[in-house]
Design a protein around this motif. Structure first.
Motif, short mmCIF file in Angstrom:
data_model
loop_
_atom_site.label_atom_id
_atom_site.label_comp_id
_atom_site.label_asym_id
_atom_site.label_seq_id
_atom_site.Cartn_x
_atom_site.Cartn_y
_atom_site.Cartn_z
N VAL A 1 0.84 -1.21 0.00
CA VAL A 1 0.00 0.00 0.00
C VAL A 1 0.87 1.25 0.00
O VAL A 1 0.56 2.26 -0.66
N LEU A 2 1.97 1.18 0.73
CA LEU A 2 2.89 2.32 0.78
C LEU A 2 3.40 2.66 -0.62
O LEU A 2 3.44 3.83 -1.01
N VAL A 3 3.77 1.64 -1.37
CA VAL A 3 4.24 1.85 -2.75
C VAL A 3 3.11 2.40 -3.61
O VAL A 3 3.27 3.36 -4.35
N ALA A 4 1.94 1.77 -3.51
CA ALA A 4 0.80 2.16 -4.35
C ALA A 4 0.35 3.58 -4.10
O ALA A 4 -0.12 4.28 -5.00
N SER A 5 0.52 4.05 -2.85
CA SER A 5 0.01 5.37 -2.49
C SER A 5 0.96 6.50 -2.85
O SER A 5 0.57 7.68 -2.77
N SER A 6 2.18 6.20 -3.20
CA SER A 6 3.15 7.25 -3.49
C SER A 6 2.78 8.02 -4.75
O SER A 6 2.73 7.43 -5.83
N PRO A 7 2.53 9.32 -4.64
CA PRO A 7 2.09 10.10 -5.81
C PRO A 7 3.24 10.57 -6.68
O PRO A 7 3.43 11.76 -6.91
N CYS A 8 4.05 9.62 -7.16
CA CYS A 8 5.21 9.98 -7.99
C CYS A 8 4.78 10.70 -9.27
O CYS A 8 5.33 11.73 -9.65
N ALA A 9 3.79 10.12 -9.95
CA ALA A 9 3.35 10.71 -11.22
C ALA A 9 2.77 12.09 -10.99
O ALA A 9 2.92 13.00 -11.83
N LEU A 10 2.12 12.29 -9.85
CA LEU A 10 1.52 13.59 -9.55
C LEU A 10 2.59 14.67 -9.44
O LEU A 10 2.38 15.82 -9.85
N ALA A 11 3.75 14.32 -8.87
CA ALA A 11 4.81 15.29 -8.66
C ALA A 11 5.35 15.86 -9.98
O ALA A 11 5.75 17.01 -10.05
N ILE A 12 5.34 15.02 -11.03
CA ILE A 12 5.91 15.45 -12.31
C ILE A 12 4.85 15.83 -13.32
O ILE A 12 5.15 16.38 -14.38
N ALA A 13 3.58 15.59 -13.01
CA ALA A 13 2.49 15.78 -13.98
C ALA A 13 2.46 17.19 -14.55
O ALA A 13 2.42 17.38 -15.77
N THR A 14 2.47 18.20 -13.69
CA THR A 14 2.36 19.58 -14.16
C THR A 14 3.69 20.16 -14.62
O THR A 14 3.76 20.77 -15.70
N PRO A 15 4.80 20.02 -13.85
CA PRO A 15 6.08 20.59 -14.31
C PRO A 15 6.50 20.11 -15.70
O PRO A 15 7.00 20.90 -16.51
N SER A 16 6.29 18.84 -15.99
CA SER A 16 6.70 18.32 -17.30
C SER A 16 5.89 18.96 -18.43
O SER A 16 6.42 19.29 -19.49
N ALA A 17 4.58 19.16 -18.19
CA ALA A 17 3.73 19.77 -19.22
C ALA A 17 4.06 21.24 -19.40
O ALA A 17 4.13 21.75 -20.53
N VAL A 18 4.27 21.95 -18.30
CA VAL A 18 4.61 23.38 -18.38
C VAL A 18 5.94 23.57 -19.09
O VAL A 18 6.08 24.43 -19.98
N LEU A 19 6.94 22.79 -18.72
CA LEU A 19 8.26 22.90 -19.35
C LEU A 19 8.16 22.65 -20.85
O LEU A 19 8.71 23.41 -21.66
N SER A 20 7.46 21.60 -21.24
CA SER A 20 7.32 21.28 -22.66
C SER A 20 6.54 22.36 -23.40
O SER A 20 6.88 22.73 -24.53
N GLY A 21 5.49 22.87 -22.77
CA GLY A 21 4.68 23.91 -23.40
C GLY A 21 5.46 25.19 -23.61
O GLY A 21 5.41 25.80 -24.69
N VAL A 22 6.19 25.64 -22.60
CA VAL A 22 6.99 26.86 -22.71
C VAL A 22 8.09 26.68 -23.76
O VAL A 22 8.37 27.59 -24.55
N ALA A 23 8.71 25.50 -23.78
CA ALA A 23 9.77 25.23 -24.76
C ALA A 23 9.22 25.24 -26.18
O ALA A 23 9.82 25.82 -27.09
#
Length: 823
Positions: A460-482
């Motif tokens: 459950v500890l592994v499943a609950s880790s919001p790894c994708a959430l941490a990168i979801a917005t920064p990756s899109a913003v960086l790509s959009g600005v670039a």
């Protein structure tokens, strides 16, 4: 109550961002002085950004005392606070978060933002720390952060560090024995050791310590960077995703499930490495801009040609550009004719023809107002003929350098969604830990062994880790600005990018935005008994003192008419003096001892003298019915006549409006200082919903505020005269920002080309970015919602980790699709 306006640059001795925290600090200091009622950031009617407006009681404090107080406040802050911008290798979001957390713990650091693309923006109090300390800490944490720009209030300038990569450190953000690939190699070694250990354990009868040793070695390689980051965050008082993974892996080892723990670390570390690679792709899209300008320039000095470094160019140098060479500096053409490919800077697909200026001295004194056919920008490509260009800006100040700096700064501007996800993680992770602790007590209510409950809790500890959430917005913003920067559009961060994608209303300025901005004199109508030559001479004399676009058109076309009518009459143009602008109404000046007024009919209701005769008013009404902009001319008490001008709509206006409707923009409005009939005529021709005419600069601001209250609006203008209205809109969009410092500073979004065709790209890209951010949030949160109950019901750690890390990579590569966005 009186008010005083002072430029921020004057107060601080350096050009700083209008949103700088030191502005608020200075305003707070000013309010403590007796007699000062209030102070706020303001924009002048001419569009000059970054002024502080101070309201004071003259009976208590004088204007000079207010000015002195402001200068002292600025100087005090100037000597205290330092702003730095650093850029280095791209990294994954969790690493960026760890560095940001560490910076926040440094005494004296007031603000720190770290972007996954490697850009670090921070502000510190020099009374508590210094730049050398900050740099030393950054080197120890990043192993590869080089200085892009220093912004220090006390420096009074922006400086660029030209130290080599070797001096600054050249490793990957994670560095190590294998350089920038160390993390990836460690992850692969972890996988190889895991595979060998599993094969030995499964298919051989060798001593059990051999596979155990391999698993432990796999732990060492797979957990090296994860432990380092988790430890850094724990020291900063933050328990985040890395910590959850370490606990889960340690728990698996404690249960004897070494293979599953090693698998967890392998997938987590390989996900880290691939995420860093993906973010590096977006980072390289931005870095490609910095490689546009050549390293050397061919310059003519003292009658001889020589090749020098572009950094050694000075204002006034004459650079020679051969065919197929890149332009080394911003400037204007003084010799030769050619066409220049400006796509790298402005995004224009068709090369722009260039020719020499007529008057070099006049061009040098006001280079920003030169038309496109005379101007050249660093990084653009000369096509056919040789050109000689006079340099107008230093390498560190040219358009390309400013764009690079602003794009890098944009990566550190946190968007609303990023703020939300950070807040979510702050509360979510402790909640997960609390839930996992509760699961450990499952044997008290269920008939199962503690080892089973512990294993489930780790899953459950592994499943609950919001790894994708941490990168979801920064990756899109960086790509959009670039992607936007590659298309000649500068978007200043995730905030404007998201806001622009959500708006369905746009307001346009008329002159120079929807129209060509080059009005032509179409009608010269004299009052009864007045000769046309007299009217033309007076109008040309007075308007020649003004720099307004309408004034330039009157002087240009007026002289041509005089030349065609009677060449010697050009020599009879009188001298005008004492020009005064009457905001939004017109101008006045003195000619031959008489006061001359030129402007709208409203002007003559406000100034002394006879009112507009009915015959002149009829002329005005007739011209305005046909979409003309009119100027009434009065010398002394005599009305000389009316000048009619027309500014034709741009060819791109109609197709841009149609394209915006296809993109979902529902309401488009024109706001103009021109009369309502002219505004209606232009709006109808280009296909707008409505037009608001007869607006003073303050009225434009009020109109934008009204539209804001109805659901938000973007304002499109030239970034100069429209700056107050743009500052009041949800998103300010400036056209023709290349070479315009004011437009680059004031706008949230800057279209580098003077071309409306780029607006749909900006809107479409913003909407695509917002859509991908929403998709990423659904993917990341959806995976957590699926995995948590699945692991509680018995899903093993291995599949949970695979799905968990898979969602992280899906989110990153989904965001990278923006780099390939096409309108």
């Amino acid at each position: 109550m009186e008010k005083l306006k002072l430029e921020i640059r004057l107060l601080f001795g350096s050009e700083i961002d209008s949103a700088d925290a030191c502005i608020e600090r200075m305003i707070s200091l000013l309010k403590t002085k007796s007699g000062i009622e209030s102070a706020h950031l303001s924009v002048s009617p001419t569009g000059q950004p970054g002024t502080v407006c101070i309201h004071f009681d003259p009976a208590v404090v004088s204007a000079s005392e207010v000015r002195d107080a402001a200068l002292k406040s600025g100087a005090s802050l100037d000597a205290t606070y330092v702003h730095l911008l650093r850029t280095g290798q791209a990294m994954h979001a969790r690493r960026a978060s760890a560095i940001e957390a560490n910076l926040g713990r440094v005494g004296g650091v007031l603000e720190a933002v770290v972007s996954p693309d490697g850009t670090i923006r921070l502000e510190f109090d020099r009374r508590q720390t210094d730049e050398a300390t900050i740099d030393q800490l950054l080197r120890s944490w990043t192993k590869g952060t080089e200085e892009l720009k220093q912004h220090s209030h006390s420096s009074g300038a922006n400086t660029t560090d030209h130290r080599s990569q070797d001096e600054m450190g050249h490793d990957h953000a994670h560095g190590g024995v294998f350089g920038e690939k160390t993390e990836l190699i460690f992850a692969i070694l972890c996988g190889i050791l895991l595979l060998i250990g599993w094969l030995i354990e499964t298919f051989t009868n060798l001593n059990e310590w051999i596979p155990l040793g391999l698993y432990i070695s796999a732990y060492a390689f797979g957990g090296y960077y994860t432990v380092a980051e988790a430890f850094a965050k724990i020291l900063a008082g933050k328990f985040e995703i890395d910590f959850l993974m370490i606990v889960a892996a340690a728990g698996a080892g404690a249960l004897g499930a070494w293979a599953e723990g090693a698998l967890l670390l392998f997938l987590f570390s390989i996900g880290h490495a691939l995420e860093g690679y993906a973010m590096g792709r977006a980072k390289r899209a931005i870095e490609a801009l910095s490689e546009l300008a050549p390293k050397t320039a061919r310059v003519r000095r003292n009658g001889t040609e020589q090749e020098i470094a572009v950094d050694d160019l000075i204002v006034g140098d004459i650079v020679i550009i051969k065919p197929d060479e890149r332009v080394p500096a911003d400037g204007f053409v003084i010799a030769g004719e050619s066409s220049i490919n400006q796509a790298p800077i402005t995004g224009e697909s068709v090369p722009v023809d260039k020719r020499p200026v007529d008057d070099i001295d006049a061009a040098a004194s006001d280079s920003d107002s030169l038309p496109p056919e005379h101007r050249a920008f660093a990084g653009t490509i000369n096509q056919s003929g040789s050109l000689e260009v006079q340099v107008t800006k230093l390498t560190s100040e040219n358009t390309l350098a400013r764009v690079l700096t602003m794009v890098s700064e944009a990566e550190t501007r946190v968007s609303p969604t990023q703020k939300f996800t950070k807040q979510f993680e702050r509360y979510f992770v402790p909640t997960v830990i609390a839930g996992v602790v509760l699961l450990l007590f499952a044997p008290l209510v269920l008939e199962e062994k503690f080892s089973q409950s512990f294993y489930r809790a780790m899953a459950v500890l592994v499943a609950s880790s919001p790894c994708a959430l941490a990168i979801a917005t920064p990756s899109a913003v960086l790509s959009g600005v670039a992607r936007a920067a590659r298309g000649g559009i500068l978007i200043k961060g995730g905030g404007p990018l998201e806001s622009l994608g959500s708006l369905d209303a746009i307001a346009f300025d008329k002159t120079g935005t929807l129209t060509e901005g080059e009005p032509k004199v179409t009608d010269i109508r004299t009052a009864e008994g007045i000769d046309e030559s007299e009217l033309l001479r007076i109008v040309v004399a007075v308007e020649d003192l003004s720099k307004h676009p309408l004034a330039k058109a009157v002087v240009r076309d007026g002289k041509r008419r005089l030349r065609d009518r009677e060449p010697r009459s050009l020599a009879e143009i009188p001298v005008a003096t004492d020009l005064k602008s009457i905001t939004g109404r017109g101008i006045q000046a003195t000619v031959g001892g008489e006061v001359v007024h030129i402007g709208k009919d409203d002007l003559f209701n406000e100034v002394d003298g006879p009112k507009v005769p009915d015959s002149v008013r009829e002329i005005v009404e007739s011209l305005e019915e046909n979409g003309r902009t009119t100027m009434i001319v009065r010398r002394g008490d005599r009305y000389l006549g009316v000048v009619g001008l027309m500014d034709t709509p741009r060819e791109a206006s109609k197709r841009t409006i149609a394209r915006l409707r296809e993109l979902g923009i529902k309401r488009m409005i024109m706001i103009s200082g021109d009369n309502q009939k002219v505004a209606d005529a232009v709006a109808k021709e280009v296909g707008l919903d409505e037009a608001r005419g007869d607006l003073m600069p303050a009225d434009k601001v009020n109109e934008i505020k009204r539209l804001q209250s109805e659901g938000g609006v973007a304002m499109v203008g030239d970034g100069v005269n429209d700056a107050p209205a743009m500052a009041s809109a949800s998103v300010g969009i400036a056209m023709g920002a290349a070479g315009s410092d004011v437009a680059l500073e004031t706008a949230d979004v800057a279209l580098m080309a003077d071309n409306l065709d780029h607006l749909p790209l900006a809107i479409g890209l913003s909407r695509a970015t917002r859509r991908i951010i929403r998709q990423n949030l659904w993917i990341s949160l959806g995976m957590v919602v699926f995995l948590v109950p699945a692991t509680i019901l018995g899903l093993n750690i291995g599949p949970a980790v695979a799905l968990h890390e898979g969602s992280t990579l899906v989110v990153v590569f989904n965001a990278l699709r923006l780099l390939a966005y096409r309108e």
